[in-house]
Design an enzyme around this catalytic site. Structure first.
Site, PDB file in Angstrom:
ATOM      1  N   CYS A   2      19.002 -18.775  68.184  1.00  0.00           N
ATOM      2  CA  CYS A   2      20.380 -18.443  68.557  1.00  0.00           C
ATOM      3  C   CYS A   2      20.924 -19.637  69.308  1.00  0.00           C
ATOM      4  O   CYS A   2      20.572 -19.861  70.455  1.00  0.00           O
ATOM      5  CB  CYS A   2      20.435 -17.182  69.425  1.00  0.00           C
ATOM      6  SG  CYS A   2      22.094 -16.855  70.085  1.00  0.00           S
TER       7      CYS A   2
ATOM      8  N   CYS B  17      23.359 -18.459  72.472  1.00  0.00           N
ATOM      9  CA  CYS B  17      22.807 -17.871  73.699  1.00  0.00           C
ATOM     10  C   CYS B  17      21.338 -17.573  73.467  1.00  0.00           C
ATOM     11  O   CYS B  17      20.531 -18.497  73.347  1.00  0.00           O
ATOM     12  CB  CYS B  17      23.609 -16.653  74.159  1.00  0.00           C
ATOM     13  SG  CYS B  17      24.016 -15.456  72.870  1.00  0.00           S
ATOM     14  N   SER B  18      20.966 -16.294  73.391  1.00  0.00           N
ATOM     15  CA  SER B  18      19.547 -16.003  73.180  1.00  0.00           C
ATOM     16  C   SER B  18      19.376 -14.712  72.382  1.00  0.00           C
ATOM     17  O   SER B  18      18.473 -13.934  72.641  1.00  0.00           O
ATOM     18  CB  SER B  18      18.823 -15.901  74.522  1.00  0.00           C
ATOM     19  OG  SER B  18      19.450 -14.923  75.326  1.00  0.00           O
ATOM     20  N   CYS B  19      20.250 -14.466  71.403  1.00  0.00           N
ATOM     21  CA  CYS B  19      20.146 -13.269  70.573  1.00  0.00           C
ATOM     22  C   CYS B  19      18.768 -13.218  69.919  1.00  0.00           C
ATOM     23  O   CYS B  19      18.269 -14.226  69.420  1.00  0.00           O
ATOM     24  CB  CYS B  19      21.236 -13.277  69.499  1.00  0.00           C
ATOM     25  SG  CYS B  19      22.890 -13.209  70.199  1.00  0.00           S
TER      26      CYS B  19
END
Lengths: 93, 224
Positions: free
Chosen positions: B127, B130-132
């Site tokens: 991602c 962000c940090s999906c």
């Protein structure tokens, strides 16, 4: 909102510049790709971020990009996919 | 389950930044800035005070999040390897297939798609924004997944990053870097290793690692 694109369609990510919240990565703006999958429609995150309802919902597409199209250099047999909302896509004739 | 990697994502070949490294980027894995802790606390207390959610509701959500772990994903993978009909359902529409197998409710979790690795095609997820991460089936993402290095380098030099994870793929294997930029989360269905035909589903589950379901590794053949 009904999807404007179907799998296999050639599209181009809009090269727009926005200063507010948005889920279209910079590294893909202005890049050409092909629709791989069509997902449902989702509330527009650019509105949700500001506590608005996110209408009209935007169809979401998985777009397939050739590595060289994205970075201008080769990487053997490599594809990047990213999920882009319809209002960021235009048809690439 | 999966061992923790040294984090091979710095350009200069040195190991991961440590909390005592004053040059460590602020959002690096090990250090949480004191002001972030204060901000979280202020925000949480305000939201509770304004009845946006309750302290008990928040606690339930934390417990639910912490109850999710890569064994859930591994069970899904093992079933898909052993039941072609299940695999077809999983690849066509992941959520209902996972819900029915694991008996969990994914109604409130983001949409999920499972992508299949084959001998000719290797997916890896990231991602960049962000940090999906497919938390519903893999739990909380590893720190390196959230690091700026992984997020930037996985899309710009994927084969080099994969090699740093020990995954060297020949050029005739297509690499597909799946950037989870929006409402869809992805989990990788890893390629089933050879010489596992006689293993039970439970034995297969024990073989399947978190990293293989992110796609940064390929599962090795079991030692005999």
């Amino acid at each position: 909102m009904t999807p404007s694109f179907a799998p296999g369609d050639q599209v181009k990510v809009r090269a727009a510049d926005v200063t507010t919240h948005c889920r279209t990565p910079h590294y893909l703006r202005g890049k050409r790709g092909v629709v791989a999958r069509v997902f449902g429609a989702f509330p527009n995150p650019e509105q949700l971020a500001y506590h608005r309802p996110g209408v009209p919902y935007q169809p979401l597409y998985q777009i397939e990009f050739d590595f060289r199209e994205v970075w201008g250099r080769a990487e053997a047999n490599t594809v990047i996919t990213a999920d882009i909302y319809q209002h960021w896509l235009e048809r690439d004739a | 389950m999966a061992h923790d990697h040294d984090h091979p994502h710095h350009d200069h070949g040195h190991d991961h930044a440590h909390a005592d490294d004053t040059h460590a980027p602020v959002n690096e894995a090990h250090g949480v800035r004191p002001e972030s802790v204060l901000l979280e606390r202020a925000l949480r207390e305000l939201l509770i005070e304004k009845n946006v959610f309750t302290a008990a509701g928040l606690q339930r959500q934390i417990e639910l999040t912490e109850s999710r772990n890569p064994e859930l994903g591994a069970r899904v993978v093992a079933r898909a390897w052993t039941d072609p009909q299940y695999k077809a359902r999983l690849l066509a529409e992941a959520k209902p297939a996972i819900e029915s197998l694991l008996g969990i409710d994914l109604n409130l979790t983001p949409e999920l798609t499972v992508v299949e690795n084959t001998s000719g095609r290797h997916h890896v997820i990231c991602c960049t924004l962000c940090s999906c991460y497919p938390r519903a089936v893999l739990g909380i993402p590893p720190a390196w997944y959230k690091s700026p290095e992984y997020r930037a380098r996985m899309v710009s030099e994927p084969r080099a990053v994969l090699a740093e994870f020990g995954t060297r793929l020949p050029d005739d294997v297509e690499v597909r870097v799946v950037d989870s930029t929006a409402d869809m989360r992805y989990m990788v269905l890893p390629l089933r290793p050879r010489h596992t035909d006689n293993m039970s589903e439970a034995e297969l589950v024990a073989l399947i690692t978190r990293d293989s379901m992110i796609g940064v590794t390929v599962l090795p053949e079991p030692r005999r």
